[in-house]
Design an enzyme around this catalytic site. Sequence first.
Site, PDB file in Angstrom:
ATOM      1  N   ASP A 173      -5.038 -11.584   1.819  1.00 24.49           N
ATOM      2  CA  ASP A 173      -6.392 -11.410   2.387  1.00 24.49           C
ATOM      3  C   ASP A 173      -7.236 -12.682   2.356  1.00 24.49           C
ATOM      4  O   ASP A 173      -8.299 -12.730   2.980  1.00 24.49           O
ATOM      5  CB  ASP A 173      -7.145 -10.284   1.653  1.00 24.49           C
ATOM      6  CG  ASP A 173      -6.536  -8.922   1.932  1.00 24.49           C
ATOM      7  OD1 ASP A 173      -5.565  -8.847   2.713  1.00 24.49           O
ATOM      8  OD2 ASP A 173      -7.031  -7.922   1.364  1.00 24.49           O
ATOM      9  N   GLN A 191       0.831  -1.219   0.000  1.00 21.04           N
ATOM     10  CA  GLN A 191       0.000   0.000   0.000  1.00 21.04           C
ATOM     11  C   GLN A 191       0.859   1.260   0.000  1.00 21.04           C
ATOM     12  O   GLN A 191       0.458   2.293  -0.533  1.00 21.04           O
ATOM     13  CB  GLN A 191      -0.933   0.010   1.204  1.00 21.04           C
ATOM     14  CG  GLN A 191      -1.984  -1.091   1.128  1.00 21.04           C
ATOM     15  CD  GLN A 191      -2.949  -1.070   2.305  1.00 21.04           C
ATOM     16  OE1 GLN A 191      -3.038  -0.083   3.032  1.00 21.04           O
ATOM     17  NE2 GLN A 191      -3.667  -2.151   2.500  1.00 21.04           N
TER      18      GLN A 191
HETATM   19  O1  LIG Z   1      -3.583  -2.095  -1.947  1.00 20.05           O
HETATM   20  C1  LIG Z   1      -4.582  -2.678  -1.507  1.00 20.05           C
HETATM   21  O2  LIG Z   1      -5.726  -2.374  -1.884  1.00 20.05           O
HETATM   22  C2  LIG Z   1      -4.393  -3.726  -0.513  1.00 20.05           C
HETATM   23  C3  LIG Z   1      -3.161  -4.310  -0.327  1.00 20.05           C
HETATM   24  C4  LIG Z   1      -2.906  -5.403   0.630  1.00 20.05           C
HETATM   25  O3  LIG Z   1      -2.173  -4.890   1.724  1.00 20.05           O
HETATM   26  P1  LIG Z   1      -0.578  -5.095   1.921  1.00 20.05           P
HETATM   27  O4  LIG Z   1       0.115  -4.604   0.735  1.00 20.05           O
HETATM   28  O5  LIG Z   1      -0.316  -4.279   3.138  1.00 20.05           O
HETATM   29  O6  LIG Z   1      -0.371  -6.570   2.122  1.00 20.05           O
HETATM   30  C5  LIG Z   1      -4.210  -6.023   1.130  1.00 20.05           C
HETATM   31  O7  LIG Z   1      -3.971  -6.812   2.258  1.00 20.05           O
HETATM   32  C6  LIG Z   1      -5.250  -4.973   1.467  1.00 20.05           C
HETATM   33  O8  LIG Z   1      -6.453  -5.551   1.903  1.00 20.05           O
HETATM   34  C7  LIG Z   1      -5.576  -4.141   0.264  1.00 20.05           C
HETATM   35  C1  LIG Z   2      -5.927  -5.755   5.171  1.00 23.45           C
HETATM   36  C2  LIG Z   2      -7.090  -5.273   4.750  1.00 23.45           C
HETATM   37  O1  LIG Z   2      -7.409  -3.980   4.609  1.00 23.45           O
HETATM   38  P1  LIG Z   2      -6.558  -2.642   4.875  1.00 23.45           P
HETATM   39  O2  LIG Z   2      -5.112  -2.991   5.002  1.00 23.45           O
HETATM   40  O3  LIG Z   2      -6.833  -1.793   3.679  1.00 23.45           O
HETATM   41  O4  LIG Z   2      -7.115  -2.036   6.134  1.00 23.45           O
HETATM   42  C3  LIG Z   2      -8.175  -6.218   4.374  1.00 23.45           C
HETATM   43  O5  LIG Z   2      -9.191  -5.762   3.857  1.00 23.45           O
HETATM   44  O6  LIG Z   2      -8.051  -7.427   4.581  1.00 23.45           O
END
Ligand SMILES: O=C(O)C1=C[C@@H](OP(=O)(O)O)[C@@H](O)[C@H](O)C1
Ligand SMILES: C=C(OP(=O)(O)O)C(=O)O
Length: 409
Positions: A293, A147
């Site tokens: 996830d 992210q």
């Molecule tokens: O970019 C995104 O929309 C997401 C990236 C993932 O997080 P990480 O990159 O921290 O694993 C995922 O777990 C999250 O639910 C959504």
């Molecule tokens: C990790 C998750 O969300 P976020 O990191 O965006 O809070 C998720 O939806 O499983």
Amino acid sequence: MNLKLEKSTLQSPQAVIKITGSKSESNRLLLLQALYPEIKINNLSNSDDTVFMKKALSSNSNAIDVHHAGTAMRFLTAYFAIQKNRTVSITGSQRMKERPIKILVDALNQLGASITYLENDGFPPMQIKGETLKCNQVTIDAGVSSQYISALLLIGSKLENGLNLTLAGEMTSIPYIKMTLQLLNQIGIETVFENNEIRIKPLKALKETELTVESDWSSASYFYSLMAMSAIDTEVTLSSYKSTSLQGDSVLADIYKQFGVSTSFHETSITLKKIAEINSSTEIKLNLVNAPDIAQTIAVTCFGLGISCHLTGLHTLKIKETDRLVALKTELEKLGGTVIITEDSLKLDVSTSIKKDVSIETYNDHRMAMAFAPLALKTDIIIKDAEVVSKSYPTFWKDLKTLGIKHFE
Ligand SMILES: O=C(O)C1=C[C@@H](OP(=O)(O)O)[C@@H](O)[C@H](O)C1
Ligand SMILES: C=C(OP(=O)(O)O)C(=O)O
């Protein structure tokens, strides 16, 4: 609200279950729409995370609260960093204040942003004074959360000279980075991803562009789990999905073949069908570094089927809505499972029975509630604070009822 789920048998419904838009795609497109108002979005997610993202982007307040929404926290930090003449504070739930953000803040500050911590160094809340980011080259640790990288990529085309990003270390959750790049490409932003370098070309304005968010694949995982635990020929149709998804969790279609569940793709929907029994001596071995996830869903499916699994690549689970490795171990063991966890893996032993009437703690984590719900096909089970599902899938319980899962408060 605690929900008691009564042991039920799944009915194959005539109606198609319409799942809300992907929260990952939605939150990226909302941010891009704030930067490029020429974008029109269809099938936006109705999840809390998207509602908070939308609210934050349309608010004139200088105090932004994103509650539990990780993507909103990370993406908005980058967004407000480039909003000149504006200073905001950004915060979230108690858990959000424990989810690290230093890697992103350091990268933004190196590019010329002005972000400071309001409580603990490296964690929200922060104060962000909008600036023109003068630099366009930064190196970022890619092993903790994708992210942070997506957040930088989303604003990259609005920097004077675009953005050159070097990803250091082993990459995690790569499909989410690719999703970001594909969405940028779809609206006309040029990108290059070669080895560990990503380049984003600058772009001032766009032509009118309309995009449709595909429904959420992570949400579909709970239906895969239900099918895996059902009798042969049980089926369910979900919309709106396509065979060429931007979402890495669409790997579910492949993974659940091992559980005897087939996926047929139609024009805008998918039908999941239980077509084969799974052998009780099967051990499921998966590295989920690209699909974190769905780890909870898969672990609970294996437990429900009484088979063992060894899931690896799970180091990011410790910094999500809760420490998901500890939460899974605690709750599966309450039900009678035997689980060993490390910093990045989970091993579940074969179990022969499932305890009845166990109350599952959800730890403010939507995926704990939704992952354990399919066990109602095996036993009576109580899901505590069941309303947590609204983080990603507000109509989850209603949709389960459509399938014949009886539940009451
Ligand atoms: O970019 C995104 O929309 C997401 C990236 C993932 O997080 P990480 O990159 O921290 O694993 C995922 O777990 C999250 O639910 C959504
Ligand atoms: C990790 C998750 O969300 P976020 O990191 O965006 O809070 C998720 O939806 O499983």
